[in-house]
Design an enzyme around this catalytic site. Structure first.
Site, PDB file in Angstrom:
ATOM      1  N   GLN A 128       0.834  -1.204   0.000  1.00 22.83           N
ATOM      2  CA  GLN A 128       0.000   0.000   0.000  1.00 22.83           C
ATOM      3  C   GLN A 128       0.868   1.253   0.000  1.00 22.83           C
ATOM      4  OE1 GLN A 128      -2.299   1.108   3.521  1.00 22.83           O
ATOM      5  NE2 GLN A 128      -4.105   1.158   2.219  1.00 22.83           N
ATOM      6  N   GLY A 129       0.844   2.000  -1.103  1.00 25.39           N
ATOM      7  CA  GLY A 129       1.628   3.232  -1.220  1.00 25.39           C
ATOM      8  C   GLY A 129       0.741   4.452  -1.122  1.00 25.39           C
ATOM      9  N   SER A 163       3.186  -0.684   3.495  1.00 20.38           N
ATOM     10  CA  SER A 163       3.055  -2.023   4.079  1.00 20.38           C
ATOM     11  C   SER A 163       3.464  -3.097   3.095  1.00 20.38           C
ATOM     12  CB  SER A 163       1.605  -2.282   4.498  1.00 20.38           C
ATOM     13  OG  SER A 163       1.135  -1.222   5.272  1.00 20.38           O
ATOM     14  N   GLU A 249     -11.334  -1.311   4.436  1.00 20.38           N
ATOM     15  CA  GLU A 249     -10.344  -1.487   5.495  1.00 20.38           C
ATOM     16  C   GLU A 249     -11.004  -1.354   6.858  1.00 20.38           C
ATOM     17  OE1 GLU A 249      -7.142   1.306   5.316  1.00 20.38           O
ATOM     18  OE2 GLU A 249      -5.985   0.226   6.811  1.00 20.38           O
TER      19      GLU A 249
END
Lengths: 387, 309
Positions: A128-129, A163, A249
């Site tokens: 995840q950027g 992550s 999420e």
């Protein structure tokens, strides 16, 4: 108000239990929790078994390669896999819970065909950027730029808290495609790209957490070329696309963990009875209170799942309310574990020690408690925006 | 599994809310002092408030614990006065209780609410009860002699029946678990109401040139109030559905906390106004304290839950 499961749901539970009982003993030994390449191999092996058994992407829609299960079936799946001590989603977290559902919901047919099957099969890992050094909680302030050059974007900037970057094949990347100006406020002008992690110009520098793990990294992007075809959603519409991701999420990420916390609480009580700490009424009452907490959080989970089932599977805002209480309750659970273990809580090789350390991230990751309180106050309670 | 209110349950909740808004005014009750409005009691009886769980064959409404909890939640929101729990428990067995013609109270732990106004005491056992000046101006209280504060009839772990035929005969012991669940539902209603009061005030009241609800410090108080109420709601509703005694213990614990802490935070959001007799905030806080003192205490609930771990 009904808490009984239908015959169909109970059948599903029984089949799943039987499969878990057969499958879990066949798994290889667990890798060291700090060994991320080892964890990737282990987690993806587990994902492959889920895929072969027809449990991969259970809650994804069938036309995205999932099983089209109801939110209640997904809840049963998370409950039973946790109770059976099955592996956690682990390195596949971003692919299965963030990027995958986003592509399933916002991607073109070609994009869905390219990216979704490898996530479900356990072939490709996503990272995840989103966050940047100056855009963490204030995500919309991100500055990583993307210029159009023919049929490519050229991306430069840096990301942090990326992550699973160390072991990822793809990155869900947020970039600024139009600079901020009076005409373009900061929430606009952002686009969502799928970036291959082997593209030239990417430097990944793992960050060591206070638990000693390298589950996330800094990432530096120097004129990385990403095909325009890898953009999910319209150009400059990335903020809305991202909100889709974040609602997943907050809506589903912690369901299985409540079950895990209730299990740990039972283990704490057994340990305390064994080592004499149970005679301490203050500690005993603390564990009793945590039992009420996790019992209520499980019921709140069922409430939220029922609500999302009624609204057609979209996770509601209840996720923020849940996360606020859960993240603190989890930290209190491991504080209590420290009380129960006494000096043993200083042993880094005790599983509760690492869990105690990692619980510190729960009030920070996926929106700090302070940001979550703003979200609850503004979006649910309707209080005015402000500082 | 569909852990959401049914259409009928929503309609029931709405009906009770309308009835109470039209008929009960807490400020008028305050002016009356500590005497019970018997006319209102009769109207509640006629509306089926007390006979909600009495089987239809016996002239009741024939609904279950979840519906009872929704109705008591509304009573808590409205700060409805009187020995609601005692009369509700007696409705199936004591002539006149269901219709609201007979006012019934009972001891809950070491306290007996509304003893002087009641016609009957469910379960008896209040000889020598001593009146004292109640903190809550709307709940007269007696204290039982010799009770250390934890005396509370409790059953071994198990489940309550979904709908109880002939709830508690007058001669029977008070069903402490059912009473606790109803009290918890009132606490839930009060916690939800003080949240609404705080949010409304935070949107209207301006300081430093803007609504105080725009300040993060105030926002975070309000957000935590919602969190408390929603967690308590999950616990109270689930306990009503399962009838599980341990869930009832957890529900009482969390609902007491939601009502007391939300009233305190509501008072804080109201600033100086919150400290006045004129604002309703103190009425919610005082009642929440009284209800927390009825039935299971926090310590008792925590010990029960710990013992089951």
């Amino acid at each position: 108000m009904d808490l009984t499961y239908t015959e169909e749901e109970e059948d599903f539970r029984a089949r799943l239990r039987a499969w878990l009982a057969r499958t879990l003993p066949e798994l290889p030994p667990r890798p060291d929790p700090l060994d991320w390449p080892g964890r990737r191999a282990y987690d993806m092996g587990w994902q492959r078994r889920l895929y072969d058994a027809g449990y991969a992407g259970l809650h994804w829609p069938a036309d995205a390669g999932g099983q089209g299960a109801t939110p209640t079936q997904h809840l049963i799946f998370l409950e039973e896999t946790e109770k059976a001590g099955a592996p956690y989603v682990g390195a596949n977290f971003v692919g299965l819970l963030h990027a995958g559902p986003t592509i399933a919901s916002e991607g073109t047919p070609e994009q869905r065909a390219r990216w979704l099957p490898p996530v479900l099969r356990g072939d490709e890992v996503w990272c995840q950027g989103f966050s940047e050094p100056d855009a963490g909680s204030d995500l919309a302030s991100l500055r990583t730029r993307a210029w159009r050059d023919g049929d490519h974007y050229v991306v430069s900037g840096s990301k942090i808290w990326t992550s699973h970057a160390e072991v990822a094949d793809w990155c869900e990347l947020l970039v600024r495609t139009t600079p901020v100006s009076e005409a373009v406020p900061k929430h606009r002008g952002i686009s969502w790209l799928a970036m291959p992690m082997d593209a030239p110009g990417i430097t990944v520098r793992p960050l060591r957490t206070l638990a000693g793990s390298t589950e996330f990294a800094e990432m530096f992007l120097d004129e990385v070329r990403v095909p325009v075809a890898n953009r999910v959603g319209a150009e400059n519409d990335g903020w809305r696309v991202t909100m889709v991701t974040l609602s997943y999420e907050r809506g589903t990420a912690f369901v299985g963990e409540v079950v895990a916390c209730r299990r740990v609480l039972g283990e704490l009580a057994r340990e305390a009875r064994k080592n004499g700490r149970w005679d301490d009424a203050v500690l005993r009452r603390r564990l009793g209170r945590l039992s009420a907490e996790f019992g209520a959080l499980w019921r709140l989970t069922q409430w939220n799942v029922s609500e999302s089932q009624r609204s057609g599977g979209v996770p509601g805002v209840g996720g923020s309310v849940f996360k606020l209480r859960y993240s603190h309750a989890r930290q209190e659970l491991y504080e209590a574990a420290g009380e129960v273990l006494g000096a043993g809580s200083l042993d880094l090789d005790h599983e509760w020690t690492l869990d105690r350390l990692s619980s510190l991230s729960y009030t920070i990751a996926a929106g700090t408690s302070q940001i979550q309180q703003n979200i609850v106050a503004e979006r649910i309670l309707g209080l005015p925006k402000g500082r | 599994m569909d852990f959401q209110l049914t259409e009928d349950q929503r309609a029931l909740r709405g009906g009770v809310r309308d009835l109470l808004e039209g008929r009960f005014d807490v400020r008028a009750a305050l002016d009356e002092g500590s005497s019970l409005d018997r006319g209102l009691w009769k109207e509640l009886g006629d509306a089926g408030f007390f006979s909600l769980m009495v089987p239809e064959a016996d002239g009741g409404v024939g609904l279950g614990l979840p519906e009872a909890v929704l109705v008591f939640e509304e009573a808590g929101r409205a700060l409805l006065t009187g020995p609601l729990v005692g009369t509700f428990l007696a409705a199936g067995s004591l002539q006149g209780a269901a219709s609201g013609e007979v006012v019934v109270t009972c001891s809950l732990g070491s306290l007996v609410p509304w003893l002087d106004e009641a016609d009957v005491v469910l379960g008896g056992g209040v000889e020598g009860a001593v009146p004292f000046r109640s903190l809550d101006p709307l709940t007269p209280l007696h204290r039982l002699p010799g009770s250390g504060g934890f005396a509370h009839p409790s059953r071994p772990a198990g489940r309550l029946p979904k709908a109880r035929a002939g709830v508690g005969a007058a001669a029977e012991a008070v069903d402490g678990d059912l009473a606790d669940l109803l009290v918890a539902a009132e606490q839930l209603g009060s916690g939800g109401k003080t949240l609404e009061m705080a949010v409304r005030y935070a949107r209207e009241r301006t300081q430093f040139g803007r609504a105080i609800g725009g300040f993060q410090a105030v926002k975070h108080l309000c957000a935590q109030m919602l969190v408390r109420v929603e967690v308590a709601r999950g616990a109270v509703y689930a306990a009503a559905v399962t009838g599980d005694v341990l869930e009832i213990a957890g529900a009482k614990l969390l609902a007491d906390e939601a009502a007391v802490h939300n009233a305190r935070d509501c008072l804080q959001v109201h600033g100086g106004m919150g400290f006045t007799w004129e604002a309703d905030v103190h009425l919610h806080l005082k009642r929440a304290w009284v209800r927390a003192g009825l039935g299971r205490s926090a310590a008792q609930a925590e010990e029960e839950l710990a013992a089951a771990l």
